[in-house]
Design a protein around this motif. Structure first.
Motif, short mmCIF file in Angstrom:
data_model
loop_
_atom_site.label_atom_id
_atom_site.label_comp_id
_atom_site.label_asym_id
_atom_site.label_seq_id
_atom_site.Cartn_x
_atom_site.Cartn_y
_atom_site.Cartn_z
N ARG A 385 0.82 -1.20 0.00
CA ARG A 385 0.00 0.00 0.00
C ARG A 385 0.86 1.25 0.00
NH1 ARG A 385 -2.91 1.74 5.26
NH2 ARG A 385 -2.57 3.69 4.16
N ASN A 386 0.23 2.34 -0.41
CA ASN A 386 0.82 3.66 -0.20
C ASN A 386 -0.19 4.46 0.63
OD1 ASN A 386 -1.14 4.54 -2.12
ND2 ASN A 386 0.33 4.36 -3.80
N THR A 387 -0.13 5.75 0.59
CA THR A 387 -1.04 6.53 1.44
C THR A 387 -2.46 6.60 0.88
OG1 THR A 387 -0.34 8.58 0.36
CG2 THR A 387 0.81 7.95 2.39
N LYS A 388 -2.65 6.19 -0.37
CA LYS A 388 -3.96 6.33 -1.00
C LYS A 388 -4.56 5.00 -1.45
CE LYS A 388 -6.42 9.08 -4.50
NZ LYS A 388 -6.27 10.12 -5.56
N TYR A 389 -3.72 4.09 -1.91
CA TYR A 389 -4.21 2.84 -2.49
C TYR A 389 -3.62 1.62 -1.78
CZ TYR A 389 -5.73 5.78 -6.40
OH TYR A 389 -6.32 6.74 -7.19
N LYS A 390 -4.38 0.52 -1.83
CA LYS A 390 -3.92 -0.75 -1.24
C LYS A 390 -4.26 -1.88 -2.20
CE LYS A 390 -4.61 -1.63 3.18
NZ LYS A 390 -5.29 -2.03 4.45
N LEU A 391 -3.26 -2.74 -2.43
CA LEU A 391 -3.43 -3.89 -3.31
C LEU A 391 -3.14 -5.17 -2.54
CD1 LEU A 391 -3.88 -5.14 -6.14
CD2 LEU A 391 -1.41 -4.82 -6.54
N TYR A 392 -4.14 -6.06 -2.48
CA TYR A 392 -3.96 -7.36 -1.85
C TYR A 392 -3.44 -8.37 -2.86
CZ TYR A 392 -6.49 -5.83 2.33
OH TYR A 392 -6.87 -5.18 3.48
N SER A 393 -2.78 -9.41 -2.36
CA SER A 393 -2.25 -10.44 -3.25
C SER A 393 -3.37 -11.20 -3.96
CB SER A 393 -1.37 -11.42 -2.48
OG SER A 393 -2.09 -12.04 -1.43
N THR A 394 -4.60 -11.09 -3.44
CA THR A 394 -5.76 -11.71 -4.07
C THR A 394 -6.24 -10.92 -5.28
OG1 THR A 394 -7.17 -10.49 -2.52
CG2 THR A 394 -6.56 -12.75 -1.93
N GLY A 395 -5.68 -9.72 -5.46
CA GLY A 395 -6.08 -8.88 -6.59
C GLY A 395 -7.02 -7.76 -6.22
N GLU A 396 -7.54 -7.76 -5.02
CA GLU A 396 -8.44 -6.68 -4.60
C GLU A 396 -7.65 -5.38 -4.45
OE1 GLU A 396 -11.59 -8.80 -1.66
OE2 GLU A 396 -9.46 -9.22 -1.31
N PHE A 397 -8.16 -4.34 -5.04
CA PHE A 397 -7.47 -3.05 -5.11
C PHE A 397 -8.42 -1.97 -4.62
CE2 PHE A 397 -5.85 0.50 -8.00
CZ PHE A 397 -4.72 0.76 -7.23
N TYR A 398 -7.98 -1.20 -3.62
CA TYR A 398 -8.86 -0.22 -2.98
C TYR A 398 -8.26 1.18 -2.98
CZ TYR A 398 -11.21 -4.31 -0.98
OH TYR A 398 -11.89 -5.50 -0.80
N ASN A 399 -9.13 2.15 -3.11
CA ASN A 399 -8.79 3.54 -2.81
C ASN A 399 -9.13 3.74 -1.34
OD1 ASN A 399 -8.79 6.34 -2.32
ND2 ASN A 399 -9.31 6.79 -4.45
N ILE A 400 -8.14 3.60 -0.46
CA ILE A 400 -8.42 3.60 0.98
C ILE A 400 -8.69 5.00 1.53
CG2 ILE A 400 -7.36 1.41 1.59
CD1 ILE A 400 -4.74 2.82 2.05
#
Length: 448
Positions: A385-400
């Motif tokens: 993750r960075n301060t804005k986005y998070k990527l899981y190894s499952t492929g789920e990608f979020y704008n946190i």
């Protein structure tokens, strides 16, 4: 006459030697500052008033921030053992985490590094990293006063053993207290005594606090404190006491800082304060005008976002804030950097020193942080993750930033440029650690 002249020369040389010795001693002291690391138990970012919390009173922690630096983006693992393993070794859990409640004895901790560098070392508070009698000493701590080392969390009658009339271990020896003592007072006294005893030489004091973990029970400052109480019979206790526990935790932080100030060593002592993971789930706090539920055990921000504050008089500019990403692998290299301890010979350090940021310089800010989280071997959660986005190894990608509780993954098609750039960087970060666990398992089995 000649004899007198020779005596004067001898005195002059002796004087110069003394000055030289004092200079060397002073330089050594300057190059080896004292380090005090305070780690609160189950304290999320939102609990500290300086961070924007409004539910609790934390004047001593706030003062620490006013006289030092406050970090806005420090992240831990979601529960205690994974956080502590990462903190103490500077490595991500993917490399060296074994089972809950254990630090693998093959690992080198910051205690070992400081002891080997000539520091006096001590730990007091919560252990829960190995039941062996010599566990703290094995990991470099010469002196220890700990809860939950070899003795379990509950006594034979089911009472919790950490708060009122506690059961603690001093250098591996179990001691039962039954005269109304309070566990957090005892361990903080131990740290203060250690600091005073070693004020004239470099020391490293690690204070993993017992507060503010459940059971939520009265403190000695609570109106209904009962000195005869033998400990809670329930795991959680009553959440109504959480504010009292935060206040007492803050009071003990102030106690440590006051001891350092009274000894006149604050200009040669780096004090670091952090929480080990998010606040426990029953607790809902007010943060920047809104309800903020505790997220301990979750990989959402309320489970990993923790306070980080550092003070070093004369070195760290007062009332500084920093928005750089920090995670728990960064603490070991930072403290060793401050103490001029060479860690280049260590097998692997995943952390990056944030000492430059502490000293007001740019340093090497992280573009991302990584987490491998599987505390009990039941459900792996791996992400970058960075301060804005998070990527899981499952492929789920979020704008946190916009989806705090990670309820709606972003579609990988039609992403804007900012999201695409972050996605590409984060997938490279995940790839960096992709096969490490399997490779280590194969090596352990002797397959290569």
């Amino acid at each position: 006459m000649r004899k007198t002249r020779n005596n004067n020369i001898g005195k002059h040389i002796s004087g110069m030697a003394l000055v030289l010795m004092l200079t060397i001693s002073l330089n050594a002291q300057i190059n080896q500052p004292n380090i005090v690391l305070i780690l609160a138990d189950d304290l999320g970012f939102e609990c500290v008033t300086a961070n924007g919390g409004t539910s609790y009173h934390t004047p001593n922690i706030d003062m620490l921030a006013n006289k030092g630096a406050r970090f806005k983006n420090c992240h831990s693992q979601p529960v205690c053992t994974p956080s502590r393993v990462q903190l103490m070794t500077g490595q991500y859990n993917v490399r060296n985490y074994t089972v809950f409640g254990e630090l693998d004895r093959s690992q080198i901790s910051f205690g070992n590094l400081f002891k080997n560098a000539g520091y006096k070392t001590a730990i007091a508070g919560k252990w829960q990293l190995g039941e062996e009698k010599d566990s703290p000493q094995h990991f470099g701590f010469e002196e220890s006063c700990l809860w939950q080392q070899s003795y379990p969390r509950k006594d034979t009658a089911g009472h919790d053993t950490r708060f009122s009339n506690p059961i603690l271990e001093f250098n591996g020896e179990v001691k039962h207290f039954n005269n109304g003592e309070y566990g957090p007072d005892i361990v903080s006294d131990f740290i203060c005594d250690f600091i005073e005893q070693n004020k004239d030489q470099p020391f490293f004091a690690y204070y993993p606090m017992i507060l503010s973990h459940c059971p939520f029970v009265p403190t000695p400052d609570s109106k209904d404190w009962d000195s005869q109480n033998l400990g809670s019979l329930t795991y959680k206790g009553e959440p109504k006491y959480f504010p009292d526990m935060i206040s007492y935790m803050d009071k003990l932080v102030g106690k440590i800082v006051s001891k350092i100030e009274a000894l006149g060593i604050s200009e040669n002592t780096l004090i670091i304060f952090a929480g080990d993971n998010g606040t426990d789930k029953p607790i809902i706090s007010m943060f920047k005008g809104t309800d903020y539920p505790g997220g301990k055990g979750k990989t959402t921000d309320n489970g990993t976002h923790v306070p980080l504050i550092a003070r070093w008089d004369g070195k760290i500019e007062k009332n500084r804030t920093c928005s750089d990403l920090i995670d728990f692998s960064d603490f070991l290299p930072t403290m060793c950097d401050a103490a001029n301890i060479d860690i280049s010979s260590q097998t692997t350090i995943d952390g990056v020193s944030f000492l430059p940021q502490l000293l007001g310089k740019k340093g090497k800010p992280r573009k991302w942080i990584y987490s491998w989280y599987d505390p009990r071997g039941k459900e792996l959660k791996e992400f970058a993750r960075n301060t804005k986005y998070k990527l899981y190894s499952t492929g789920e990608f979020y704008n946190i930033k916009e989806d705090f509780f990670e309820k709606t993954p972003l579609a990988l098609v039609n992403m804007n440029r900012d999201a695409k750039q972050s996605y590409n960087k984060l997938i490279k970060a995940l790839d960096k650690y992709k096969n490490i666990r399997e490779e280590k398992a194969n090596i352990k089995r002797g397959k290569n």
